[in-house]
Design a protein around this motif. Sequence first.
Motif, PDB file in Angstrom:
ATOM      1  N   GLN A  26      41.508  26.185  44.606  1.00 49.77           N
ATOM      2  CA  GLN A  26      41.302  26.949  43.380  1.00 49.77           C
ATOM      3  C   GLN A  26      41.757  26.192  42.131  1.00 49.77           C
ATOM      4  O   GLN A  26      41.413  26.562  41.029  1.00 49.77           O
ATOM      5  CB  GLN A  26      42.051  28.276  43.501  1.00 49.77           C
ATOM      6  CG  GLN A  26      41.371  29.408  42.797  1.00 49.77           C
ATOM      7  CD  GLN A  26      41.883  30.744  43.304  1.00 49.77           C
ATOM      8  OE1 GLN A  26      43.055  30.920  43.597  1.00 49.77           O
ATOM      9  NE2 GLN A  26      41.005  31.704  43.382  1.00 49.77           N
TER      10      GLN A  26
ATOM     11  N   TYR B  19      37.407  32.674  39.659  1.00 58.11           N
ATOM     12  CA  TYR B  19      37.358  33.457  40.894  1.00 58.11           C
ATOM     13  C   TYR B  19      35.925  33.759  41.335  1.00 58.11           C
ATOM     14  O   TYR B  19      35.635  33.858  42.518  1.00 58.11           O
ATOM     15  CB  TYR B  19      38.146  34.757  40.736  1.00 58.11           C
ATOM     16  CG  TYR B  19      39.609  34.514  40.442  1.00 58.11           C
ATOM     17  CD1 TYR B  19      40.440  33.942  41.400  1.00 58.11           C
ATOM     18  CD2 TYR B  19      40.156  34.835  39.207  1.00 58.11           C
ATOM     19  CE1 TYR B  19      41.775  33.706  41.140  1.00 58.11           C
ATOM     20  CE2 TYR B  19      41.493  34.600  38.931  1.00 58.11           C
ATOM     21  CZ  TYR B  19      42.297  34.032  39.903  1.00 58.11           C
ATOM     22  OH  TYR B  19      43.610  33.787  39.638  1.00 58.11           O
TER      23      TYR B  19
ATOM     24  N   GLY C  21      43.608  32.984  47.703  1.00 53.16           N
ATOM     25  CA  GLY C  21      42.312  33.302  47.095  1.00 53.16           C
ATOM     26  C   GLY C  21      41.181  32.578  47.805  1.00 53.16           C
ATOM     27  O   GLY C  21      40.132  33.188  48.116  1.00 53.16           O
TER      28      GLY C  21
ATOM     29  N   SER D  15      38.025  34.175  50.023  1.00 48.86           N
ATOM     30  CA  SER D  15      36.616  33.899  49.718  1.00 48.86           C
ATOM     31  C   SER D  15      35.888  33.419  50.969  1.00 48.86           C
ATOM     32  O   SER D  15      34.763  33.841  51.238  1.00 48.86           O
ATOM     33  CB  SER D  15      36.497  32.818  48.636  1.00 48.86           C
ATOM     34  OG  SER D  15      36.998  33.300  47.432  1.00 48.86           O
TER      35      SER D  15
ATOM     36  N   THR E  30      46.150  38.552  41.098  1.00 48.27           N
ATOM     37  CA  THR E  30      46.543  38.055  42.427  1.00 48.27           C
ATOM     38  C   THR E  30      46.745  39.236  43.384  1.00 48.27           C
ATOM     39  O   THR E  30      47.046  40.352  42.953  1.00 48.27           O
ATOM     40  CB  THR E  30      47.859  37.237  42.378  1.00 48.27           C
ATOM     41  OG1 THR E  30      48.844  38.021  41.735  1.00 48.27           O
ATOM     42  CG2 THR E  30      47.687  35.930  41.645  1.00 48.27           C
ATOM     43  N   SER E  31      46.580  38.929  44.667  1.00 44.06           N
ATOM     44  CA  SER E  31      46.533  39.998  45.663  1.00 44.06           C
ATOM     45  C   SER E  31      47.859  40.723  45.866  1.00 44.06           C
ATOM     46  O   SER E  31      47.888  41.813  46.379  1.00 44.06           O
ATOM     47  CB  SER E  31      46.061  39.395  46.983  1.00 44.06           C
ATOM     48  OG  SER E  31      46.689  38.161  47.204  1.00 44.06           O
TER      49      SER E  31
END
Lengths: 334, 156
Positions: free
Chosen positions: A38, A75, A99, A103, A177-178
């Motif tokens: 990323q 993203y 991330g 994906s 962010t998660s």
Amino acid sequence: MGRVIYIIYFLCLIGAGFYMNALSIEDKKVVRIGVLSQNEERLEKLEGLKDELSSLNYEEGKDVVYEVMTSPNNYTEMDLLAEKLIAKRFDVLVASGAGETRSLVKIVEKLNNPPPIIFMGTLSPIAIGLVENEVFPETNVTGLNNYHYELTTKRLDLLKRLIPNVKNVAVLGDSSTSFYQGSQVSLRYTAQELNINLMMYDISKEDDISTIVNEISKSSQAILIMPGSLLETYTESIASYALTKGLPVFGVYPSDVNKGCIASYGTSYYSQGAQSAHIVHKIMIGYPPKTIPVETSEKLSFTVNLEVARNLGISLNESYVSFADEVVGQGGPE
Amino acid sequence: MKTGMMPWKQRIKVRVLVFGILMSIIPILFISLTTFNTVNYKFKETIREQNLQRATVIASELQDSITNITESLTNLTHVNAIALIENNNSDKEQILNIVLRKESYLEDIKIIDKNLKSLVQVSRREVITDDILNKKNVIDPKTLYKDYTVSMFFSL
């Protein structure tokens, strides 16, 4: 009749030759690894991965080839890159963070025979839904847990112990962010335990840094950076601007102290990549990913920059400086 | 009866040929099967031995590592016995933190008294404040040996 027998004999020989050749090619199969990252910073994980695989006798270009795709903090593009990477049918897919793994997982979920996906360090993979069980992942996804989720509160603790006078701390996070929401509860609980007043700030673009740091300087005495792709990229800008405002910044990675942070606590990108190489090696020798447990970072580094402390005129708690794995710069009054 | 009139099964040439083929195939099959089984057994045995050797090496390395950690903790108690009992918590934490830094495989170190009450604790990942320590300061005896626990007793 004799001529026919000779022809058949030679055809058999040629056939056997081709067969043996095919077998030898099969033995020397080059493993193709697709890497998704990323940001540029995380490519240091790839360096660690390459070096460690090289020490395990995988010569780049001969035994293993890498193809890297990066999309700096975009993203939306990350999903497209993941799709492209999967379409190229690599033997192993390597993701440099949470991330990127998400994906890839999103796309391989639709496939009947999904390729193995190895994450080179993400925060708690169970908390973000990558695996259900770390010991037996039971999916095509496995890798390294870098404990960034759990260590956020530990960083706050270390900041308080290193600078005992600190009362008001600003936490810089990226709400996309998660784990951002999940970490709020534990951070607030820890702050209460440590008698710290916590202020949360969300950064979504680089232009916000100066405005937010200006605002922080009015009410807080230190900044704690949360992990995340966006903030990894902006750490240097945040630390250097905070320095002009007299604010110490506590970072995530050991290299953050070279970017102007006063201290950091976490595992370096390089060692995360190097440790992940052993998981990739297991895949290469035939272990299915569902049987490879998620590993924990072997080395956590507490790093302190005495030069930053001196420039800010802050005297650090010596007991905790002695706990540091690495001390950068010279301390003492300026 | 002319030879050409005999059914092919009854021809002596065919019978000799079939007998010859059978007598060559059966022993070869038997020998092949026996060889295959022997090789298969030897192969599995070799793999088992190699795995056993590897496991023994790993077990011995683990044992060495645990012994080193234990010795390190024993030395700590011998050298710093007074400080670990009499000094304030901050000094005790400093001593334990240095050990935690040196021994990268240790997650937590705590000093407990004979009633299993935690007096001081340092952790690599967890936040341990005095309040937290007071809230969960007594260890459940059932969980004491669940993880690898080294008991060291020292007195002044």
